[in-house]
Enzyme design. Sequence first.
Site, PDB file in Angstrom:
ATOM      1  N   GLU A  13     -19.233   5.712  -1.124  1.00  0.00           N
ATOM      2  CA  GLU A  13     -18.706   5.231   0.160  1.00  0.00           C
ATOM      3  C   GLU A  13     -18.904   3.728   0.282  1.00  0.00           C
ATOM      4  O   GLU A  13     -19.987   3.211  -0.023  1.00  0.00           O
ATOM      5  CB  GLU A  13     -19.438   5.962   1.298  1.00  0.00           C
ATOM      6  N   THR A  15     -17.609   1.602  -1.530  1.00  0.00           N
ATOM      7  CA  THR A  15     -17.689   1.025  -2.878  1.00  0.00           C
ATOM      8  C   THR A  15     -16.303   0.597  -3.369  1.00  0.00           C
ATOM      9  O   THR A  15     -16.213  -0.215  -4.281  1.00  0.00           O
ATOM     10  CB  THR A  15     -18.261   2.052  -3.876  1.00  0.00           C
ATOM     11  N   ASP A  16     -15.223   1.142  -2.765  1.00  0.00           N
ATOM     12  CA  ASP A  16     -13.895   0.857  -3.347  1.00  0.00           C
ATOM     13  C   ASP A  16     -13.518  -0.621  -3.270  1.00  0.00           C
ATOM     14  O   ASP A  16     -13.063  -1.208  -4.245  1.00  0.00           O
ATOM     15  CB  ASP A  16     -12.790   1.783  -2.790  1.00  0.00           C
ATOM     16  N   GLY A 102      -7.725  10.025  13.161  1.00  0.00           N
ATOM     17  CA  GLY A 102      -8.991   9.425  13.579  1.00  0.00           C
ATOM     18  C   GLY A 102     -10.202  10.214  13.101  1.00  0.00           C
ATOM     19  O   GLY A 102     -11.310  10.010  13.577  1.00  0.00           O
ATOM     20  N   SER A 106      -8.218  10.448   6.307  1.00  0.00           N
ATOM     21  CA  SER A 106      -7.146   9.668   5.701  1.00  0.00           C
ATOM     22  C   SER A 106      -5.738  10.102   6.115  1.00  0.00           C
ATOM     23  O   SER A 106      -4.847  10.236   5.272  1.00  0.00           O
ATOM     24  CB  SER A 106      -7.340   9.722   4.183  1.00  0.00           C
ATOM     25  N   SER A 108      -3.789   8.222   7.697  1.00  0.00           N
ATOM     26  CA  SER A 108      -2.872   7.077   7.526  1.00  0.00           C
ATOM     27  C   SER A 108      -2.332   6.985   6.106  1.00  0.00           C
ATOM     28  O   SER A 108      -1.131   6.779   5.918  1.00  0.00           O
ATOM     29  CB  SER A 108      -3.505   5.759   7.960  1.00  0.00           C
ATOM     30  N   GLU A 138      -0.861  -1.051   4.839  1.00  0.00           N
ATOM     31  CA  GLU A 138      -1.959  -0.808   5.790  1.00  0.00           C
ATOM     32  C   GLU A 138      -2.728  -2.101   6.098  1.00  0.00           C
ATOM     33  O   GLU A 138      -3.048  -2.392   7.243  1.00  0.00           O
ATOM     34  CB  GLU A 138      -2.913   0.267   5.238  1.00  0.00           C
ATOM     35  N   ASP A 150      -8.006   5.774  -0.605  1.00  0.00           N
ATOM     36  CA  ASP A 150      -7.232   6.794   0.116  1.00  0.00           C
ATOM     37  C   ASP A 150      -5.824   6.947  -0.454  1.00  0.00           C
ATOM     38  O   ASP A 150      -5.338   8.057  -0.661  1.00  0.00           O
ATOM     39  CB  ASP A 150      -7.166   6.445   1.608  1.00  0.00           C
TER      40      ASP A 150
END
Length: 376
Positions: A13, A15-16, A102, A106, A108, A138, A150
Amino acid sequence: MFRAPGRVNLIGEHTDYNLGFVLPVALHLACSVAAAPSPDDRLRVHSGERCESREWLAAASGDLTPVHNWSDYPAGVARELVRAGYRIEPKLLLVHSTVPEGSGLSSSAALEVSSALALLGDQKIEPLRLAELCRAAEVGFVGTPCGIMDQFVSVFARENAALLIDCRSLDGQAVVLPENVEILAVNSMVKHALGQSAYKERTEECAAAVDAIRQADPAVKSLRDVTVALLEKTTPSMPHVIGRRARHVVTENERVTQFVNASRRRDVERLGQLMVESHLSLQHDYEVSCAELDFLVDTAIGIDGVLGARMTGGGFGGCTVNLLHRGAGERFRHEISAAYQERFGITPQIVECHPSGGAGEVKNSERSPGPAALSR
Ligand code: GLA
C-alpha cells in the site's frame, strides 16, 4: 458491451507511486459500458445508477474540461484518447457499475477502463497504454493523484490469481493464492475528507525522503531503490516524520515479496501476520488509517478463523481486506457486523473477493439478462 473490474489490494500500500511492488486482486464487482451508434454527431454517456447524462460533440472530445462529477471519468478518458491519436466517434454509452463508490475498491479505474474500451471500439490499443491513458485521465483531468495499480490490475488481472505488479518495470505476474483461504473486504462506509490532501502530502514526503537519501547514494531515484540498511544509515539526516514515511514504503515493499513467497509455500499463517504488520505500518508510520479502519482490523484479528486483516487502498476510510481460513466467512460476517454496528452505529458492507479476470469485451453469451429482457 465492455467490462472492467474493481480491485482489492492484498498488500503493497502506497508503494505504487514509489515504483515499488503491489499485490491486488481484481473483483467480480465491475463497471460495464454498453455502446451503440449515435443518431447524430454527439457522444452521450448515461449512468444507469444516477439517471444522469452528459453529452458533447464527438469531434470536440479533445477540448473537454472537467465538470466535477462522475462523467469526468469517461470525458477525461475521451480527451486522453484523442491526445494519444485515437478517434472518438459519436456513440451512446450506457454505464452500469456494481463497484461501490468511495469504498476504496477502485470504482474510478473500473469506470475509466470500461469507458476507454467502449470509446475505442474496434481500434486496437496496447494493454499497458490503455492503463497508462486511464491513469493520465484520473490525474490530469479528474485531478486525483494516483499510482498505476488500479488501472493496471483492472486491465491485466488473471482469473483465480492475485497480480504482483512491479511498478517500476511495469511487469505483472499472476500469483495463485492457497486454496484453503477466503478473502473478504469490509467496507467501513466512511470516507474522510482528509484523504485527497493527505495523499498528495505523502507523495511530497516520499520525494523529500528520496532527496535526503540521494545525498548518501546518488544512484537512488525512488524509494524502490532504498534498502532497510541504507534507510537506517540516512534517517538521522531527515526530519523524523519523513523517516517514518520512508520506513513504511521500504518495509512494505519487503512485505510484498515475503507475502508472495509465503503464498508459494502455502504458509497461510505468515500471510496473515504480514497483513497485520502492513496495517500497523500504515497506521503508525504512514498515518493514513482512521479510527473505523483500526477498529475493524483489531476486531477482525480477534475472530476465530481470521488469519490477518489490514486497511486497503488509499486509506482514511474505505475498506479493510481480511484473510480467513476457508469456511470461516459466515461467523466472521456476523461478528464483525455486530461489533462495528455497536461501536459506530453503522452496518458495514461485506464483499466476497473472488479473483476475477481483467477488462475486455463481454460476449453476448456472458451477459446477464438486463432490465429489458426481464420485463419481457
Ligand atoms: C489509491 C491510488 C492507488 C494507490 C493506493 C494506495 O487507491 O489510486 O494508485 O496509490 O491509493 O496504495
